[in-house]
Design an enzyme around this catalytic site. Structure first.
Site, PDB file in Angstrom:
ATOM      1  N   ASP A  39      43.135  46.646  33.832  1.00 43.53           N
ATOM      2  CA  ASP A  39      43.805  45.466  33.517  1.00 43.53           C
ATOM      3  C   ASP A  39      45.050  45.292  34.369  1.00 43.53           C
ATOM      4  OD1 ASP A  39      43.841  42.983  31.447  1.00 43.53           O
ATOM      5  OD2 ASP A  39      45.905  43.468  31.680  1.00 43.53           O
ATOM      6  N   GLN A  40      45.755  44.436  34.832  1.00 44.64           N
ATOM      7  CA  GLN A  40      46.838  44.018  35.803  1.00 44.64           C
ATOM      8  C   GLN A  40      47.809  43.281  34.969  1.00 44.64           C
ATOM      9  OE1 GLN A  40      46.671  41.923  39.322  1.00 44.64           O
ATOM     10  NE2 GLN A  40      47.293  43.740  40.170  1.00 44.64           N
TER      11      GLN A  40
END
Length: 203
Positions: free
Chosen positions: A80-81
């Site tokens: 995830d970012q």
């Protein structure tokens, strides 16, 4: 393409991101994609976390854990970012108007990307890492934003921040400090180092 993954069953990537898929494929990893069935925003709210790096790791872990629950014995990668600018956390923009608002908010400022990655097997987290990149966007006029959105099309709403650096988004920046893989949303070097340390790679 040469495959360096040693296990008889491929890795599982808990993501539909074509960029992450390309990174793993180019690194010679054998993998399948199984999207995680989670509500990211609900998990984020319920976690009580406010720091963008902790949120990125949390969501990466929960994606991998959910897919792991349906994939016994398999190594599952979650990623995830998050994007933070001046204490504001950004999510993917809702439509063109949302993308334009994001670009106006980021114009002329430096924002931070945190990319989190986790590996889970049989529900147990085996590895977690988060890396950071700092992105300075040039001053964007209203005309430039409109021109970019016209050229980028739907891609502008597919990523947090309304840009994809590997495509037309590169035109929006004056300075970039950080690892290329972090910017693309998958800290590949620490991920490969862990897999190599576990004897799972032939290189």
């Amino acid at each position: 393409m040469t495959v360096v993954w040693r296990e008889p069953k491929p890795l599982i990537l808990a993501s539909q991101s074509r960029v992450r898929q390309a990174l793993l494929a180019n690194a010679g990893l054998s993998f399948e994609t199984v999207p995680a069935a989670i509500d990211e925003r609900t998990i984020q709210r319920n976690s009580g976390l406010t720091k963008s790096d902790e949120i990125a790791i949390c969501l990466a872990r929960e994606k991998a854990r959910e897919v792991s629950s349906r994939s016994p014995g398999r190594y599952v990668i979650g990623a995830d970012q998050t994007l933070e600018c001046e204490n504001r956390l950004f999510n993917k923009p809702a439509g063109r108007a949302g993308a334009a608002e994001h670009l106006r908010a980021l114009s002329g400022r430096t924002h931070t990307l945190h990319a989190g990655v986790a590996i889970v097997r049989d529900g147990k987290p085996l590895f977690e890492d988060v890396s950071v990149a700092r992105m300075t966007m040039r001053e964007l006029s209203g005309e430039t934003i409109e021109a970019y959105l016209n050229a980028a099309g739907d891609a502008a709403t597919a990523s947090v921040g309304a840009y994809q650096l590997e495509k037309l988004g590169v035109h929006l920046f004056s300075r970039i400090d950080g690892d290329h893989f972090t910017i693309l949303g998958l800290p590949l070097l620490p991920l490969l180092a862990f897999l190599r340390g576990q004897g799972l790679l032939s290189l």
